[in-house]
Design an enzyme around this catalytic site. Structure first.
Site, PDB file in Angstrom:
ATOM      1  N   ARG A 105       0.822  -1.208   0.000  1.00 19.15           N
ATOM      2  CA  ARG A 105       0.000   0.000   0.000  1.00 19.15           C
ATOM      3  C   ARG A 105       0.854   1.256   0.000  1.00 19.15           C
ATOM      4  NH1 ARG A 105      -3.760   1.860   4.942  1.00 19.15           N
ATOM      5  NH2 ARG A 105      -1.998   3.202   5.378  1.00 19.15           N
ATOM      6  N   CYS A 107       0.023   5.435   0.835  1.00 23.43           N
ATOM      7  CA  CYS A 107      -0.962   6.426   1.272  1.00 23.43           C
ATOM      8  C   CYS A 107      -0.293   7.789   1.192  1.00 23.43           C
ATOM      9  CB  CYS A 107      -1.437   6.151   2.693  1.00 23.43           C
ATOM     10  SG  CYS A 107      -2.647   7.366   3.276  1.00 23.43           S
TER      11      CYS A 107
END
Length: 127
Positions: A105, A107
């Protein structure tokens, strides 16, 4: 040459004419970013970033299911938020929705998102 198949479902908000909800290519599903928009009302869900994060992930789940995949098959996620003060609230929902092993991921905080929302999430999954 790889074939590409467009994924479209009415169980997630409709895409603008300039992109697809997702594309399937070579056994992978590439999902466009989803906002916390209710597919029936086409409006942002009420509440805070937790509510909109949940709706983003529900929308991605609907697109993935239409493609023949699922949240369990997600390998990469991109999260865009407008305020890092919301990082923990977003993560709490994210952690509950993505089971182990968690996908890779990124972000990042951005200045602005469509519809003046505070979160957008995109992903890549395998079939």
């Amino acid at each position: 040459m790889p074939t590409r198949a467009v994924v479209k479902t009415d169980k997630a908000p409709p895409p603008l004419p300039v992109y697809s909800q997702a594309i399937v290519c070579n056994g992978m599903v590439y999902c466009s970013g989803q906002l916390g928009v209710d597919p029936e009302t086409r409006a942002l869900v009420d509440g805070g970033i937790s509510d909109r994060t949940m709706q983003c992930i529900r929308n991605l789940s609907a697109v993935l299911e239409e493609a023949g995949s699922s949240l369990h098959n997600v390998v990469k996620v991109g999260v865009f938020i407008t305020d890092m003060q919301n990082f923990a609230s977003m993560n709490k929902v994210y952690e509950a929705m993505f089971k182990d092993p968690k996908p890779c991921r990124t972000c990042v905080a951005v200045k602005e998102l469509p519809m003046r929302t505070d979160v957008e999430i995109e992903c890549i999954a395998h079939l």
